[in-house]
Design an enzyme around this catalytic site. Sequence first.
Site, PDB file in Angstrom:
ATOM      1  N   SER A  11       1.002  -1.045  -0.082  1.00 46.03           N
ATOM      2  CA  SER A  11       0.124   0.058   0.045  1.00 46.03           C
ATOM      3  C   SER A  11       0.877   1.251  -0.027  1.00 46.03           C
ATOM      4  O   SER A  11       1.753   1.380   0.876  1.00 46.03           O
ATOM      5  CB  SER A  11      -0.894  -0.026   1.367  1.00 46.03           C
ATOM      6  OG  SER A  11      -1.685   1.358   1.386  1.00 46.03           O
ATOM      7  N   GLY A  12       0.688   2.223  -0.921  1.00 42.64           N
ATOM      8  CA  GLY A  12       1.351   3.479  -1.062  1.00 42.64           C
ATOM      9  C   GLY A  12       2.722   3.244  -1.933  1.00 42.64           C
ATOM     10  O   GLY A  12       3.385   4.285  -2.104  1.00 42.64           O
ATOM     11  N   ALA A  13       2.941   2.113  -2.343  1.00 43.27           N
ATOM     12  CA  ALA A  13       4.061   1.726  -3.381  1.00 43.27           C
ATOM     13  C   ALA A  13       3.801   2.629  -4.740  1.00 43.27           C
ATOM     14  O   ALA A  13       4.829   2.817  -5.251  1.00 43.27           O
ATOM     15  CB  ALA A  13       4.164   0.625  -3.626  1.00 43.27           C
ATOM     16  N   LYS A  29       1.024   1.966  -6.960  1.00 39.66           N
ATOM     17  CA  LYS A  29       0.202   1.223  -7.942  1.00 39.66           C
ATOM     18  C   LYS A  29      -0.700   1.845  -8.939  1.00 39.66           C
ATOM     19  O   LYS A  29      -0.939   1.934 -10.042  1.00 39.66           O
ATOM     20  CB  LYS A  29      -0.510  -0.119  -7.487  1.00 39.66           C
ATOM     21  CG  LYS A  29       0.724  -1.124  -6.870  1.00 39.66           C
ATOM     22  CD  LYS A  29      -0.085  -2.153  -6.101  1.00 39.66           C
ATOM     23  CE  LYS A  29      -1.016  -1.917  -4.728  1.00 39.66           C
ATOM     24  NZ  LYS A  29      -0.326  -1.123  -3.816  1.00 39.66           N
ATOM     25  N   SER A  30      -1.708   2.590  -7.857  1.00 35.54           N
ATOM     26  CA  SER A  30      -2.708   3.487  -8.357  1.00 35.54           C
ATOM     27  C   SER A  30      -2.294   4.543  -9.369  1.00 35.54           C
ATOM     28  O   SER A  30      -2.687   4.682 -10.575  1.00 35.54           O
ATOM     29  CB  SER A  30      -3.723   3.987  -7.369  1.00 35.54           C
ATOM     30  OG  SER A  30      -4.550   2.974  -6.935  1.00 35.54           O
ATOM     31  N   SER A  43      -2.408  -7.347  -4.069  1.00 32.94           N
ATOM     32  CA  SER A  43      -2.337  -8.690  -4.314  1.00 32.94           C
ATOM     33  C   SER A  43      -1.031  -9.327  -3.676  1.00 32.94           C
ATOM     34  O   SER A  43      -0.174  -9.658  -4.151  1.00 32.94           O
ATOM     35  CB  SER A  43      -2.459  -8.991  -5.809  1.00 32.94           C
ATOM     36  OG  SER A  43      -1.383  -7.985  -6.322  1.00 32.94           O
TER      37      SER A  43
HETATM   38  P1  ADP Z   1      -0.940   2.249  -4.057  1.00 34.02           P
HETATM   39  O1  ADP Z   1      -1.843   2.444  -5.125  1.00 34.02           O
HETATM   40  O2  ADP Z   1       0.128   1.361  -4.275  1.00 34.02           O
HETATM   41  O3  ADP Z   1      -1.568   1.962  -2.611  1.00 34.02           O
HETATM   42  P2  ADP Z   1      -0.743   5.172  -4.361  1.00 34.02           P
HETATM   43  O4  ADP Z   1      -0.541   5.291  -6.052  1.00 34.02           O
HETATM   44  O5  ADP Z   1      -2.141   5.414  -3.921  1.00 34.02           O
HETATM   45  O6  ADP Z   1      -0.046   3.778  -3.949  1.00 34.02           O
HETATM   46  O7  ADP Z   1       0.068   6.091  -3.690  1.00 34.02           O
HETATM   47  C1  ADP Z   1       1.482   6.356  -4.122  1.00 34.02           C
HETATM   48  C2  ADP Z   1       2.166   7.639  -3.575  1.00 34.02           C
HETATM   49  O8  ADP Z   1       3.543   7.820  -4.184  1.00 34.02           O
HETATM   50  C3  ADP Z   1       1.519   8.899  -4.385  1.00 34.02           C
HETATM   51  O9  ADP Z   1       1.372   9.899  -3.572  1.00 34.02           O
HETATM   52  C4  ADP Z   1       2.457   9.089  -5.697  1.00 34.02           C
HETATM   53  O10 ADP Z   1       2.402  10.502  -5.827  1.00 34.02           O
HETATM   54  C5  ADP Z   1       3.894   8.981  -4.825  1.00 34.02           C
HETATM   55  N1  ADP Z   1       4.958   8.554  -5.788  1.00 34.02           N
HETATM   56  C6  ADP Z   1       6.262   8.901  -5.800  1.00 34.02           C
HETATM   57  N2  ADP Z   1       6.904   8.171  -6.582  1.00 34.02           N
HETATM   58  C7  ADP Z   1       6.074   7.579  -7.371  1.00 34.02           C
HETATM   59  C8  ADP Z   1       6.565   6.702  -8.299  1.00 34.02           C
HETATM   60  N3  ADP Z   1       7.582   6.579  -8.890  1.00 34.02           N
HETATM   61  N4  ADP Z   1       5.444   6.127  -8.970  1.00 34.02           N
HETATM   62  C9  ADP Z   1       4.394   5.827  -8.386  1.00 34.02           C
HETATM   63  N5  ADP Z   1       3.920   6.708  -7.259  1.00 34.02           N
HETATM   64  C10 ADP Z   1       4.973   7.513  -6.709  1.00 34.02           C
END
Ligand code: ADP
Length: 204
Positions: A38-40, A42-43, A110
């Site tokens: 979470s927070g990586a 993906k979205s 996942s």
């Molecule tokens: P997930 O869907 O994996 O839970 P999110 O997309 O909601 O994660 O959040 C990822 C956060 O990391 C966002 O605030 C985004 O702007 C930041 N971020 C920084 N660098 C990247 C990158 N290389 N790819 C994707 N998101 C990034």
Amino acid sequence: MFIPSSSNTVWHSPTVTRERRQALNRHQSVILWFTGLSGAGKSTLAHAVEERLHIAACRTFVLDGDNVRHGLCADLGFGDEDRRENIRRISELAKLMLEAGVITLTAFISPFRADRQQARQLVAAGDFIEIYCKCDIDICEQRDVKGLYKKARQGEIAQFTGISSPYEAPDNPDLILDTGRQTLNDCVAQVLDLLKHRGVFAYA
Ligand code: ADP
């Protein structure tokens, strides 16, 4: 819960096939399966890649974890069994979208290798592109986009991936993105390059 199909149903073969849809679209359909904590990212990545593909006249759709849990999977929780069923439903949906000629981008943690493997095996080799959004948990926790890490640390969320529930990193993903260190633009470019390399999409 797996409900077996009725013995009284018969598969109906369409005349408008995936091949015909792809020819109309002028691109291949494929599943881009983003996995990671979470927070990586993906979205964010799935939507940013979709944006680029859409501008290039590709048919796309993002299946996003939270959105799916509002509807199709609203009855499921976060225990191992429910997570498995969540991924099974999404895999089947992604497979239908593949037949519909759409480039489908899925953004789900996942966490279990076996579930992702099952999703891959539902479709032909090459139709499933696993993209590992590799990001240290410390960075994910610092970002804490949805405030979930804080809640998980305070014990308000049980079975939170990376804290109280495991995340099994892919052994052999099609692409590893260093989403903790690289810029979003760099990561998007790597995905588009891979799609061009695989012949999915020639117009980026
Ligand atoms: P997930 O869907 O994996 O839970 P999110 O997309 O909601 O994660 O959040 C990822 C956060 O990391 C966002 O605030 C985004 O702007 C930041 N971020 C920084 N660098 C990247 C990158 N290389 N790819 C994707 N998101 C990034």
